[in-house]
Motif scaffolding. Sequence first.
Motif, PDB file in Angstrom:
ATOM      1  N   ARG A 198      -3.323   3.368  -7.769  1.00 10.96           N
ATOM      2  CA  ARG A 198      -4.198   2.808  -8.059  1.00 10.96           C
ATOM      3  C   ARG A 198      -4.305   1.840  -9.368  1.00 10.96           C
ATOM      4  N   GLY A 240       0.653  -1.110  -0.378  1.00 10.45           N
ATOM      5  CA  GLY A 240       0.141  -0.131   0.353  1.00 10.45           C
ATOM      6  C   GLY A 240       0.848   0.969  -0.208  1.00 10.45           C
ATOM      7  N   LEU A 279      -4.343  -0.853   6.226  1.00 10.71           N
ATOM      8  CA  LEU A 279      -3.927  -1.248   4.912  1.00 10.71           C
ATOM      9  C   LEU A 279      -2.931  -2.612   5.335  1.00 10.71           C
ATOM     10  N   ARG A 287      -2.913   0.191  -3.121  1.00 15.33           N
ATOM     11  CA  ARG A 287      -3.942   1.054  -1.987  1.00 15.33           C
ATOM     12  C   ARG A 287      -2.830   2.450  -1.772  1.00 15.33           C
TER      13      ARG A 287
END
Lengths: 138, 289
Positions: A74, A47, A116, A79
């Motif tokens: 993304r 992440g 995350l 993320r």
Amino acid sequence: MIQASRVPIVGLFGNLIVSVQGGLTDGQVEQLREDVTGSIESRSPRGLIVDLSGVEILDSYLTRAIRDIALTARLMGVRTAVCGLRPAVAIALVEMDLEIPGVVTALNLERAVEMLAPVDEDELPDELVNEVPNEEPS
Amino acid sequence: MKSPPEGPPSSGSSGSRAPPSHTGPLSIRGPGVTSGHTGSLQTRVPGALSSNVGAPSSVRPGPPSFRGGSTQPTRLGVVGITDRIEGVLAQFLSPAVRKSVIDCGVRQARVDRDSMREADLRRLLVEVKRGVQLFVRDQVQLERCVSQLNELDYAAPAPREILIDVRTEEDVLRARSAGRELCIEQMVSDVLLTKIVTAISELGRNIVRYAGSGEITVRTTASPQRAIEICAKDQGPGITNLPEILSGRYRSRHGMGAGLRGTKALMDDFDIQTGPGKGTMVTVRKFLG
């Protein structure tokens, strides 16, 4: 001309953490975008966390840049969590009607890491869950 | 890199030859010393005893007729401010009590009696008022006392004005710190400060991006209300589609347009004068308290 310093990008628990401090020039922001995407490619993190606790203000440009960074991440399969917005900064953002779509936000860095992390026990393979000693007295 | 103006030679640089007669440390007072970073902000308080002899021309004192009628407050500087506070308190409190209120205030506000700045004074007054509330029981007396202390307060922050030439993004950052500095002096809350600095950033970026160069003035105003005023001026191409931008229908290549609109939303007063080929002047105000 002073060479503008770069925003550091560090790895922690498989995440990339970008800690933005103080005021950035547009050039530094541009550099940051390149650096982040480069780091995502080279370090394949789980992440991306953008820590904004050291940011004095978020104006339309920086907000837009963070949005772009998150969207790019993304697309690359990572993320993004944004964390640490100071209250005053958040208030100003709302008044300006600016948003950062496409990212989750967290109160602070710790929460962002939690968010995350792939914690859900259901998602872990069974054998891993069984190995966790359950010492609750019943 | 510009060479620093005259001042004490920085240690280690070429030819720093201390006069042999000097035994003590070099005095670090005088013009030029405070400008540690290049392009540091030079500001001046109009009416104050200016020790800033070499202030660059880009700094102007506030307009002389700033406070309608009343002359510039005499700024005794530091000396005597606690005496003046004590003078007010003398009408309401016994000597021992007022001394302890002031001492306590000095401690609480963490100010140094010997070198007090405007912001320090305001903090001190806040603390003193808090102390007064404990000891002056009578409501009418209390109100009188507080209002007299407030007069000292209003005398303190003289109108200030900081002008920054804006050509590069670094200049925008300088303008931002100028605004922040002014806000802190005026004891502006963090939320207001953030809004003001955000507005400076938006207006500054517009100058750099669309006009190339211009100037930003940040000043305090006292009438009709205490306010921080930001004026961004440039001789650029002007804005042709202003209604469109302010309505939010327009988006520039950089996703901008949000800048001016956001600034308008953040501020209390918003005035813009622009036209094709006429440059742009945006004046915004944020009222304080």
